[in-house]
Every structure is written in structure tokens, then in C-alpha cells.
Design a protein around this motif. Structure first.
Motif, PDB file in Angstrom:
ATOM      1  N   GLY A  14       0.814  -1.210   0.000  1.00 30.97           N
ATOM      2  CA  GLY A  14       0.000   0.000   0.000  1.00 30.97           C
ATOM      3  C   GLY A  14       0.849   1.263   0.000  1.00 30.97           C
ATOM      4  O   GLY A  14       0.524   2.250  -0.672  1.00 30.97           O
ATOM      5  N   GLY A 102     -11.025   3.489  -3.843  1.00 33.59           N
ATOM      6  CA  GLY A 102     -11.131   2.848  -2.537  1.00 33.59           C
ATOM      7  C   GLY A 102     -12.439   2.111  -2.310  1.00 33.59           C
ATOM      8  O   GLY A 102     -12.569   1.377  -1.318  1.00 33.59           O
ATOM      9  N   VAL A 105     -12.614  -1.673  -1.336  1.00 31.25           N
ATOM     10  CA  VAL A 105     -12.528  -2.172   0.038  1.00 31.25           C
ATOM     11  C   VAL A 105     -13.873  -2.752   0.479  1.00 31.25           C
ATOM     12  O   VAL A 105     -13.936  -3.797   1.124  1.00 31.25           O
ATOM     13  N   ALA A 131     -12.807   1.953   6.866  1.00 32.51           N
ATOM     14  CA  ALA A 131     -11.782   2.300   5.889  1.00 32.51           C
ATOM     15  C   ALA A 131     -12.361   3.164   4.772  1.00 32.51           C
ATOM     16  O   ALA A 131     -11.742   4.138   4.331  1.00 32.51           O
ATOM     17  N   LEU A 132     -13.555   2.815   4.314  1.00 37.47           N
ATOM     18  CA  LEU A 132     -14.194   3.609   3.260  1.00 37.47           C
ATOM     19  C   LEU A 132     -14.504   5.020   3.744  1.00 37.47           C
ATOM     20  O   LEU A 132     -14.277   6.001   3.031  1.00 37.47           O
ATOM     21  N   ILE A 135     -11.299   6.991   3.706  1.00 35.90           N
ATOM     22  CA  ILE A 135     -10.942   7.444   2.356  1.00 35.90           C
ATOM     23  C   ILE A 135     -11.836   8.611   1.935  1.00 35.90           C
ATOM     24  O   ILE A 135     -11.376   9.560   1.289  1.00 35.90           O
ATOM     25  N   ALA A 157     -12.667   0.171  -9.558  1.00 38.57           N
ATOM     26  CA  ALA A 157     -12.787  -0.424  -8.228  1.00 38.57           C
ATOM     27  C   ALA A 157     -13.394  -1.821  -8.302  1.00 38.57           C
ATOM     28  O   ALA A 157     -12.986  -2.730  -7.565  1.00 38.57           O
ATOM     29  N   SER A 246      -5.882  -0.677   1.271  1.00 43.79           N
ATOM     30  CA  SER A 246      -6.527   0.628   1.183  1.00 43.79           C
ATOM     31  C   SER A 246      -5.685   1.726   1.818  1.00 43.79           C
ATOM     32  O   SER A 246      -5.967   2.918   1.622  1.00 43.79           O
ATOM     33  N   ILE A 275      -8.834   4.784   8.882  1.00 45.58           N
ATOM     34  CA  ILE A 275      -8.236   3.678   8.130  1.00 45.58           C
ATOM     35  C   ILE A 275      -7.345   2.835   9.026  1.00 45.58           C
ATOM     36  O   ILE A 275      -7.404   1.598   9.016  1.00 45.58           O
TER      37      ILE A 275
END
Length: 296
Positions: A14, A102, A105, A131-132, A135, A157, A246, A275
Motif C-alpha cells: 500500500g 477505494g 474495500v 476504511a471507506l 478514504i 474499483a 486501502s 483507516i
């Protein structure tokens, strides 16, 4: 390799992709998207090929026809994702592209359930959403307006999610992660260069201008990072891998600040926190529950 070591490899991948995002965006000033993709992955293929040959000589089992077909399919998915992202960057911003890419994810666990009835650990669902959300905060929180390039990046994606799932199903049992990497690089390079030869100008002077970005993207964010992804996914699940990968968005912001003078606003810092919270949750919660069961 332990799951912790595998996830650390994915974290390193990453980081390399985050730095590669800077190279990927600046190279477009000199050459077309398909020429960049083709040259990048041709270099990636050549840089990893000696290790694939060494791996092949050491392997005691031969690849089946199904294994080879899956390797090629992964290469096609890699090309499709790279092409959609790179062409999308022509008509969308880097911020929008980073956020929309992203989305894979969240797509990975859903597709794993829909396609293969592969249910992840329960912590993956809130971690994926965390995590989303991180982002999204990094992108500016709600400032995404969908243009043609944005829709292409959403398509990217989807291809990324399918590629992560396919690698998870192919890398673990074949024991040939570097061979898989070389195959997907070669497939991507051949398709991209063939398209570039028909629709883009091939200018050696322009290639020389973009050469530093091509070399970095080819050797590091291409050859090394994608190979680390394949190796790491042998020892962890696809949904967990997607969350660790991610962190590309976090490292892209970090390297943007170092090399381009960009600075994260408070919302961006909060996004980084979400994240990394997702990473810690995916890493720690299953280990704690497994330890409790073993004690009981």
C-alpha cells in the motif's frame, strides 16, 4: 508466514502504491495512459521474471491448466482496472479517483459472499466501512461529483475487487506467487502496448521525459508491490487484504505532502485515523477471540 507478517507485506505494498500514485499522475503530462500502462508493466514483468524462473525451478508441483487460465484472468482484470483508472484520470481529479478507487474495500467482502459464499470474519464489515469512511474524509468529505472519469474509476474499483478475490483463490494453493505476478504483468503489458500502438502517439522524447515515473511505477509500485500483494494474500483473507491495501490512500496523502507540498486538513487526518483503526480492528479482534477460544 504468519498472518501478521502477511498483513505487513500488504501494508508495504500500500505504501509503494501510494508513492506510485504521484508518479502515475505526473507521467500523464508527457505520454498517453495506455503507453504508460504498457511500459510500466513491461518493466515490472522483466524486473520480476528472474525470481519467477527461480521459483519455477524450486517448485515440486506443476501448474494445472486451470491455474494458468486463472493467472491470465487475473492479468486481464489487472489491465482492466489500470485502464479504467488511468483513462479516468484524464477527466476526473486525483482526489475523486483516490476515493472512488477505494470503493473496492467494500466491494471485496460483498463479492466474496455473492460469488463464492465466502463469509468473512464479522469484524471485516465495520472495518471495511471504517476504511471507506476514512478514504471519503481524505477526499474532502462529500465533494465528489460524478463525471465520466468518476464512473470509469468506479468500474476500476470493481475490477480491483475481482482481482483481489481471484488472487486470494489462486495464490494460496499453487505456491507460485511470483509466477502469478509475472503472468499478470505480462498480460497487462501486451494488451496495453497493443492498444497504445493503434490509438496513441509513440514519441521517444516524451517517453524519456516520463522515464523516472515509468521506472518507479514499473519496478516498485508495479513489480515489487504487486508481488508483495500476491505473496501476502497467500496467508490472509481477501477482505482483510483489501483493508490493508486501502492504506494506499493514506500513503498517497503523506507522499503528496512530502514531494508536492500538499497538506492534509483536519478531515484528512481524521480519515487516516479511521483507516488505521480499521487495520487494528482486523488485526487484533480475530487474534483476541482466537486466543480466548484456545484458553477456554
Amino acid at each position: 508466514m504468519t498472518r501478521v507478517q502477511a498483513n505487513l507485506l500488504l501494508l508495504l505494498a500500500g505504501a509503494m502504491w501510494g508513492m506510485g500514485f504521484v508518479a502515475q499522475s505526473t507521467a500523464m503530462d508527457a505520454i498517453g495512459p495506455f503507453l504508460f500502462i504498457g511500459l510500466r508493466f513491461a518493466i515490472a514483468c522483466l524486473s520480476v521474471l528472474p525470481f519467477a524462473l527461480w521459483e519455477s525451478r524450486r517448485s515440486t508441483a506443476s501448474l494445472t491448466v486451470l491455474d494458468k487460465r486463472n493467472f491470465v484472468v487475473i492479468g486481464v482484470l489487472l489491465f482492466a482496472g489500470m485502464a479504467a483508472q488511468q483513462v479516468g484520470l484524464l477527466t476526473t481529479t486525483v482526489t475523486n479517483s483516490g476515493f472512488l478507487t477505494g470503493l473496492y474495500v467494500v466491494m471485496v467482502p460483498f463479492l466474496a459472499v455473492l460469488l463464492f459464499r465466502q463469509w468473512p470474519h464479522r469484524i471485516v464489515w465495520p472495518a471495511a466501512l471504517s476504511a471507506l469512511a476514512g478514504i471519503w474524509l481524505l477526499s474532502g468529505a462529500g465533494k465528489v461529483s460524478l463525471q465520466i472519469g468518476d464512473w470509469l474509476t468506479i468500474l476500476c474499483a470493481l475490477f480491483w475487487a475481482l482481482q483481489v478475490i481471484m488472487i486470494g483463490r489462486s495464490a494460496s494453493h499453487t505456491g507460485r506467487p511470483v509466477t502469478l505476478s509475472v503472468t499478470q504483468f505480462g498480460v497487462t503489458a501486451v494488451i496495453a502496448l497493443a492498444i497504445a500502438a493503434f490509438i496513441e502517439p509513440i514519441d521517444l522524447a516524451a517517453i524519456r521525459i516520463a522515464l523516472p515515473e515509468i521506472l518507479y511505477a514499473g519496478v516498485f509500485s508495479g513489480g515489487i508491490a504487486f508481488t508483495l500483494q500476491v505473496i501476502g494474500q497467500r496467508y490472509t483473507t481477501a477482505p482483510q487484504a483489501a483493508i490493508f491495501l486501502s492504506t494506499e490512500a493514506v500513503f498517497a496523502a503523506l507522499f503528496g505532502a512530502i514531494f508536492l507540498g500538499e497538506r492534509l486538513p483536519p478531515l484528512g487526518l481524521a480519515g487516516c485515523g479511521l483507516i488505521f483503526a480499521a487495520i487494528l480492528a482486523v488485526e487484533i479482534v480475530p487474534a483476541i477471540r482466537s486466543r480466548r477460544r484456545s484458553v477456554a
